[in-house]
Design a protein around this motif. Sequence first.
Motif, PDB file in Angstrom:
ATOM      1  N   VAL A 106      45.758  52.926  37.988  1.00  0.00           N
ATOM      2  CA  VAL A 106      44.375  54.041  38.865  1.00  0.00           C
ATOM      3  C   VAL A 106      44.660  52.294  39.983  1.00  0.00           C
ATOM      4  N   GLN A 107      44.388  51.157  39.349  1.00  0.00           N
ATOM      5  CA  GLN A 107      44.400  49.851  40.368  1.00  0.00           C
ATOM      6  C   GLN A 107      45.752  49.481  41.517  1.00  0.00           C
ATOM      7  N   LEU A 108      46.967  50.270  41.075  1.00  0.00           N
ATOM      8  CA  LEU A 108      47.845  49.768  42.169  1.00  0.00           C
ATOM      9  C   LEU A 108      47.824  49.555  43.714  1.00  0.00           C
ATOM     10  N   PRO A 109      47.045  50.906  44.137  1.00  0.00           N
ATOM     11  CA  PRO A 109      46.289  50.810  45.679  1.00  0.00           C
ATOM     12  C   PRO A 109      46.065  49.915  46.252  1.00  0.00           C
ATOM     13  N   LEU A 110      45.103  49.568  45.410  1.00  0.00           N
ATOM     14  CA  LEU A 110      43.733  48.655  45.090  1.00  0.00           C
ATOM     15  C   LEU A 110      44.749  46.813  45.224  1.00  0.00           C
ATOM     16  N   GLU A 111      45.617  47.030  43.901  1.00  0.00           N
ATOM     17  CA  GLU A 111      46.321  45.504  44.150  1.00  0.00           C
ATOM     18  C   GLU A 111      46.943  45.634  45.649  1.00  0.00           C
ATOM     19  N   VAL A 112      47.970  46.627  45.859  1.00  0.00           N
ATOM     20  CA  VAL A 112      48.507  46.419  47.445  1.00  0.00           C
ATOM     21  C   VAL A 112      47.626  45.931  48.500  1.00  0.00           C
ATOM     22  N   MET A 113      46.514  46.707  48.252  1.00  0.00           N
ATOM     23  CA  MET A 113      45.420  46.886  49.300  1.00  0.00           C
ATOM     24  C   MET A 113      44.929  44.618  49.211  1.00  0.00           C
ATOM     25  N   GLY A 114      45.305  44.169  48.116  1.00  0.00           N
ATOM     26  CA  GLY A 114      45.005  43.032  47.977  1.00  0.00           C
ATOM     27  C   GLY A 114      43.049  42.735  47.659  1.00  0.00           C
ATOM     28  N   TYR A 115      43.052  43.615  46.480  1.00  0.00           N
ATOM     29  CA  TYR A 115      41.477  43.756  45.871  1.00  0.00           C
ATOM     30  C   TYR A 115      41.290  43.192  44.679  1.00  0.00           C
ATOM     31  N   PRO A 116      40.145  42.441  45.185  1.00  0.00           N
ATOM     32  CA  PRO A 116      39.918  41.049  43.714  1.00  0.00           C
ATOM     33  C   PRO A 116      40.133  41.783  42.725  1.00  0.00           C
ATOM     34  N   LYS A 117      40.284  41.484  41.060  1.00  0.00           N
ATOM     35  CA  LYS A 117      40.550  41.981  40.132  1.00  0.00           C
ATOM     36  C   LYS A 117      39.467  42.495  39.745  1.00  0.00           C
ATOM     37  N   LYS A 118      38.144  42.177  39.863  1.00  0.00           N
ATOM     38  CA  LYS A 118      36.980  41.916  39.197  1.00  0.00           C
ATOM     39  C   LYS A 118      36.638  43.548  39.857  1.00  0.00           C
ATOM     40  N   GLN A 119      37.167  43.778  40.952  1.00  0.00           N
ATOM     41  CA  GLN A 119      36.430  45.027  41.374  1.00  0.00           C
ATOM     42  C   GLN A 119      37.091  45.865  41.653  1.00  0.00           C
ATOM     43  N   ARG A 120      38.734  45.344  41.349  1.00  0.00           N
ATOM     44  CA  ARG A 120      40.200  46.483  40.880  1.00  0.00           C
ATOM     45  C   ARG A 120      40.118  47.154  39.217  1.00  0.00           C
ATOM     46  N   ILE A 121      39.136  46.527  38.898  1.00  0.00           N
ATOM     47  CA  ILE A 121      39.188  46.759  37.059  1.00  0.00           C
ATOM     48  C   ILE A 121      37.850  47.797  37.095  1.00  0.00           C
ATOM     49  N   GLN A 122      36.748  47.223  38.171  1.00  0.00           N
ATOM     50  CA  GLN A 122      35.420  48.104  37.893  1.00  0.00           C
ATOM     51  C   GLN A 122      35.709  49.607  38.447  1.00  0.00           C
ATOM     52  N   ARG A 123      36.344  49.056  39.984  1.00  0.00           N
ATOM     53  CA  ARG A 123      36.689  50.482  40.332  1.00  0.00           C
ATOM     54  C   ARG A 123      37.174  51.428  40.117  1.00  0.00           C
ATOM     55  N   ALA A 124      38.633  51.298  38.886  1.00  0.00           N
ATOM     56  CA  ALA A 124      39.242  51.562  38.153  1.00  0.00           C
ATOM     57  C   ALA A 124      38.571  52.595  37.354  1.00  0.00           C
ATOM     58  N   GLN A 125      37.687  51.874  36.258  1.00  0.00           N
ATOM     59  CA  GLN A 125      37.150  52.636  35.577  1.00  0.00           C
ATOM     60  C   GLN A 125      36.207  53.894  35.736  1.00  0.00           C
ATOM     61  N   GLU A 126      35.294  53.568  37.573  1.00  0.00           N
ATOM     62  CA  GLU A 126      34.780  54.625  38.248  1.00  0.00           C
ATOM     63  C   GLU A 126      35.142  55.677  38.530  1.00  0.00           C
ATOM     64  N   MET A 127      36.414  55.481  38.785  1.00  0.00           N
ATOM     65  CA  MET A 127      37.831  57.145  39.423  1.00  0.00           C
ATOM     66  C   MET A 127      37.895  57.529  37.889  1.00  0.00           C
ATOM     67  N   LEU A 128      38.226  56.876  36.787  1.00  0.00           N
ATOM     68  CA  LEU A 128      38.735  57.249  35.748  1.00  0.00           C
ATOM     69  C   LEU A 128      37.226  57.919  35.290  1.00  0.00           C
TER      70      LEU A 128
END
Lengths: 263, 272
Positions: A106-128
């Motif tokens: 779920v974090q893959l697109p966020l990673e490509v788009m350069g989101y900071p790691k903390k935000q990535r993990i949080q966002r992925a959890q929200e989406m899941l």
Amino acid sequence: MSETAKSIVISAKNLYKTYQSSQSEPVIALQDVNLDVYAGEFISLIGPSGCGKSTLLRLIADLTKASSGELLVNGKTPYEARLRREYGMAFQSATLYEWRNVSQNVQLPLEVMGYPKKQRIQRAQEMLDLVELGAFGNHYPWQLSGGMQQRVAIARALAFEPSLLLMDEPFGALDEFTRERMNMELLRIWERTGITVIFVTHSISEAVFLSSRVVVMSPRPGRITKVVENNVPYPRVFETRETPAFFERVTEVRELLRDAHEA
Amino acid sequence: MEQKTSLGVLGGRYVPTILVAVSVLVLWEGIITIGNIQQFLLPKPSVIFGELWYEITLFFGSGSRSALFDAAGATLWEALGGIVLGCGGGFLVALVTARWTIVNEAVMPLAIAANSVPIIAFAPIMNNWFGITNPFSKMAIVAIIVFFPMMINTVRGLTLVDPLQLELMYSYGAKPFKILFALRLPNALPYIFSALRVASSLSVIGAVVAEFFGGPRATLGVFITQEASGFNFSRAWAAIIVASVIGISLYLLVLFAERRLMSWHSSLREKG
């Protein structure tokens, strides 16, 4: 209906797509397609194989180029819209990366788009949480059922909050029961997020159950036969499939498809 | 608890293999004893392992040196050096080759052809180039032998990517470097490990056979030829066993790394 007040998300004018082949005549995948999609709509593209429904979706996603005509996504060319990450995409297969766990997928697109790691993990959890797989972040794709994998793919497509969701037969490989549950889930997400959805399918009942409008297409050459206004009221629930209004729309779409096939 | 059961299952899985190996050795020993076969034709396993045990006591004894394990160390060094140079080079060339379709189309048929060439035949040339006692002459042979499987496999792993997975990256507007690290390299990992497994066994074969064409005294290939020509066949056999153990150990090392790094891969999942 005050559709004129709503902003146009997709605008196709006289759109053509031909595939050149060296051996035979060029194949006309799309002929003179005209379609406007408004913000917040749920649009299904339906038709037999070769009708160009997937081609139209791929044109919007800038995965292939139009031969002629005009196509705008949020007022921009599909190329610009893609680079500005204005759409999320889900394919027929979940296309998860098997070396990443569910959360990392779920974090893959966020990673490509350069989101900071903390935000990535949080966002992925929200989406899941949104697709009700909150407890499965550390699982690997092979540990999930087909329906669960497809939900992860939807979570991934929504992770960066695009305004547009493009789906190419995402539930085509699922059994009927799982598919109906996924349809309910998708509608719930759609109603909660207000996202615009373009949904390719060849299931009539799925198209009618989900969409605010059904775009019926026919093959050789691929073109739009008719755009069916679907007045079956939202929110649509399990019992919606048993109502006369639903049955009427299904019949209308079925007859349109049959006529197109015989023509 | 879980660890214990999996170890038990693992041990159970290898019981038949161990039984077969022990039976072969017992049969070997028995046939030579009963048939009164001459020791220089085929020494008894007990004699070979006695020779090996003697070298082990020399190796660990203070003030003594084991000629066999000195030789084994030199050969292991050649094999490892060759693997690093050849696999590293093959990997880097593959990155370039896979990046540009034109290079790929031009180079791949040549690489596949080169992979079928008996590289070992170049050993005398390498001896001539780098010096017969220079370990690099053997490393070079090993490096060339393992280069092509690594290069060919890596190119395949980098290019045979699911088109949908590529389109997904494309839909995110991902840069080529991101696609390389997030998609192409992980996708190539199983191919790379399969090349490493081939390389681990080829490297020892390459080093020992290259040493047959001449090399320093303290190498397994030279050790085997010298002991054999001196009719010390049990010592030659002991050296062959050491060479086998090196080859098998390298292979197991790769297998271990593969299990650690690729637990997600379908071939390594626990069977349910």
